[in-house]
Design an enzyme around this catalytic site. Structure first.
Site, PDB file in Angstrom:
ATOM      1  N   SER A   1      -7.307  12.548   2.413  1.00 46.59           N
ATOM      2  CA  SER A   1      -7.645  12.591   1.011  1.00 46.59           C
ATOM      3  C   SER A   1      -7.445  11.269   0.269  1.00 46.59           C
ATOM      4  O   SER A   1      -8.066  11.040  -0.760  1.00 46.59           O
ATOM      5  CB  SER A   1      -6.825  13.677   0.318  1.00 46.59           C
ATOM      6  OG  SER A   1      -5.449  13.339   0.314  1.00 46.59           O
TER       7      SER A   1
ATOM      8  N   LYS B   1      -2.667   6.098  -5.693  1.00 45.33           N
ATOM      9  CA  LYS B   1      -3.462   7.324  -5.604  1.00 45.33           C
ATOM     10  C   LYS B   1      -3.310   8.109  -6.906  1.00 45.33           C
ATOM     11  O   LYS B   1      -2.214   8.162  -7.474  1.00 45.33           O
ATOM     12  CB  LYS B   1      -2.968   8.145  -4.403  1.00 45.33           C
ATOM     13  CG  LYS B   1      -3.801   9.382  -4.080  1.00 45.33           C
ATOM     14  CD  LYS B   1      -3.279  10.054  -2.805  1.00 45.33           C
ATOM     15  CE  LYS B   1      -4.108  11.265  -2.386  1.00 45.33           C
ATOM     16  NZ  LYS B   1      -3.625  11.860  -1.119  1.00 45.33           N
TER      17      LYS B   1
ATOM     18  N   SER C   1      -3.519  12.582   5.444  1.00 46.73           N
ATOM     19  CA  SER C   1      -4.240  11.995   4.306  1.00 46.73           C
ATOM     20  C   SER C   1      -3.975  10.514   4.050  1.00 46.73           C
ATOM     21  O   SER C   1      -4.653   9.902   3.227  1.00 46.73           O
ATOM     22  CB  SER C   1      -3.936  12.770   3.026  1.00 46.73           C
ATOM     23  OG  SER C   1      -4.705  13.946   2.972  1.00 46.73           O
TER      24      SER C   1
END
Lengths: 495, 101
Positions: free
Chosen positions: A160, A85, A184
């Protein structure tokens, strides 16, 4: 062997092929690069692709193998293609948090969890798209455009950590790291049919992962299999001097109970939570079906109540933004990040650099958090929300006196269409209604895919919640569900 | 509890966000809608409950006080928007605009 496919194989399977010299790590890296090339324009999982780093890691690994290094020495993830990420620093890449604020920010050090995976001889393919600063549930808040769901590109991948989920579901890499503050990791895991774990708070160091809400954030893995997920957690967990909240534990192997009989495991259904308004009837039915199948496999199913969980979302939308408003104060345009060029004075520089650099949802969160912490409101909001944390945690503590695992939906619905929740911020927040309580209480939560909904043919994820540091039990039951459902994370058209 | 437009403007200043009138107006509606939901927790009587700051108790995470390598200057300045002679250049901080109003 040239007919292997990283979209079909797990990280563990690929690693076995590499360390037994059936394929070279370079072949794996090249296939990952060509799969990313082929699918990235449709999926947009990546903010930055690092073919040179992946090939260099592959060549270094092939050299070790040629030099006689054994599979045991190289580890069970050697040669697995991975990605991170884009809120995790990795020297040699930018770390943008999908924000204009950090568009050209170069990593100046490497995140501990990322370093652990590099040390495990994995092949790093790049940095993955996300909602800006991890604020969101769809990647629609990325400053660089959304990621598409590999199961249906009209639908969001969740967020996310949407890029982390989509890269695995598209078969571009075998495993990724995401971060989870209110759901997330688990919510995009559910939306993309991947196995997605938020470990216990303190299990994994957050050093080098850009902070959102420091009392909630955890890093965790996305994979196609439960075994891979446990192997990644084996690699990234542990005490780190650079994160004072990381916890020293006796070493344990999270794969230890995979495949063991689940007879006698006590699994709880929180019946009040299952009456949550807006829960899709197919997802609700899938919970009861999974419970029946687990019972048939020997587990004992019981019912519990989590009376305060319904206040989780409200408490979360105080605690999360409050801590975020404090953490994001560092983006002031002085030492790094976006700076306006013609500032009159330092206040003008702060005000305009931040207003220009941050997107609308980031500004909303900072505003909520600043308000909740401002003079006269602290007790009513942040103080009260911390008390809600106490009673939510107490509910979980009580449940885990009698049960090993709590089974819930991961999300109230399957993946939704782009644009369908962007006009009402709170409608988007409801996507996390089943996941936030786990962050507030610090427990482990894992989303496991159990099939696709008949209504839209999109994956359904169920959440297994375990007590603090009970990852082994969670993986144990998750593996049993994997055996029952045999769900494949990569859709047929992308294999 | 609800926020007036003036309060939104004040919070934006506290947060160092230079928002225009349109943004302030939009945020007034959005923040009040979000606060309506958040205010659910005010129904709960939790006077006797202790707050939880962290879910896992960690007390005094001490380490040995030994010198170890940190950032060198080049690395620390790598992302500085404006630099000169090994330092970060900033606008004036003394005088009008230099502090809080």
């Amino acid at each position: 062997m040239s007919n292997f496919s990283i979209a079909e194989l797990s990280a563990a399977e690929i690693s076995k092929l590499v360390t037994s010299k059936e394929v070279t790590a370079r072949e794996v890296a090249e296939q990952a690069i060509s799969r990313i090339d082929a699918h990235e324009k449709d999926i947009h999982a990546f903010n930055q692709i690092t073919p040179d780093m992946a090939l260099a890691a592959a060549d270094a690994l092939d050299e070790k193998i040629a030099g006689g290094a054994t599979a045991v020495e190289l580890g069970p993830l050697a040669g697995a293609p991975v990605a991170f990420k884009d809120n995790m620093n990795l020297v040699g890449t930018n770390t943008t948090c999908s924000s204009k604020m950090l568009e050209s920010y170069q990593s100046t050090y490497t995140c501990t969890a990322v370093q652990h995976l590099l040390d495990a001889n994995t092949l790093p393919l790049g940095k993955l798209n996300m909602d800006e600063f991890a604020f969101g549930s769809s990647t629609e808040n990325s400053a660089f455009g959304p990621t598409k769901n590999p199961w249906n590109t009209d639908c969001v991948p969740g967020g996310s950590s949407g890029g982390s989920a989509a890269a695995v579901a598209a078969g571009m890499v075998c495993a990724t790291l995401g971060s989870d503050t209110g759901g997330s990791i688990r919510q995009p895991g559910a939306f993309t049919g991947t196995v997605a774990c938020k470990p216990t708070y303190g299990r994994v160091s957050r050093y080098g992962c850009v902070a959102f809400a420091s009392s909630l954030d955890q890093i965790g893995p996305f994979t196609k299999t439960v075994e891979d997920n446990a192997l990644i957690l084996n690699a990234i967990c542990g005490k780190d001097d650079m994160d004072a909240t990381s916890v020293e534990r006796e070493p344990e192997d999270f794969t230890a109970h995979l495949g063991d009989d689940i007879t006698g495991m006590k699994i709880a259904l929180p019946t009040d939570m299952l009456e949550t308004q807006g829960l899709d009837p197919e997802i609700k039915a899938s919970i009861y079906e999974a419970a029946e199948k687990l019972a048939a496999a020997g587990a004992e199913i019981g019912e519990i109540s989590l009376p305060h969980a319904k206040y989780g979302l409200s408490a979360y939308y105080v605690v999360g933004p409050a801590e975020a408003s404090s953490n994001l104060a560092r983006f002031d345009g002085i030492r790094y990040g976006h700076r306006v060029e013609d500032a009159e004075d330092v206040l003008d520089l702060y005000m305009r650099s931040r207003a220009e650099g941050f997107g609308p949802e980031t500004i909303r969160r900072i505003m909520i958090g600043t308000y909740a912490l401002s003079a006269g409101y602290y007790d009513a909001y942040y103080g009260k929300a911390q008390k809600v944390r106490t009673v939510i945690k107490q509910d979980f503590d009580d449940a885990f006196k009698d049960f090993d695992i709590i089974l819930t939906p991961t999300t109230p619905t399957t993946s939704f269409k782009f644009g369908s929740k962007t006009t009402d911020p709170y409608a988007m927040y409801l996507s996390d209604v089943f996941t936030v309580a786990v962050n507030l209480a610090g427990n482990v939560g894992l989303s496991i895919p159990v099939g696709c909904a008949k209504a839209d043919n999109m994956p359904i994820g169920l959440q297994l919640i375990g007590d603090h540091f009970q990852e082994q039990k969670v993986f144990h039951v998750a593996h049993a569900l994997e055996d029952i459902y045999k769900f494949h994370s990569v859709p047929a058209n992308l294999k | 509890m609800s926020l007036s437009k003036e309060e939104v403007r004040h919070v934006a200043l506290l947060a160092r966000l230079g928002l225009d009138d349109d943004q302030i107006e939009r945020l007034e509606g959005e923040l009040n809608a979000i606060l309506d939901h958040i205010n659910q927790i005010s129904q709960l009587d939790l006077d006797a409950v202790e707050p939880t700051t962290r879910s896992i108790p960690v007390v005094n995470a001490m380490r040995e006080d030994v010198v170890r390598p940190g950032f060198d200057r080049e690395m620390a300045l790598l992302n500085a928007p404006d630099r000169e002679d090994g330092a970060i250049v900033i606008p004036r901080i003394v005088g009008p605009g230099g502090g809080d109003q």
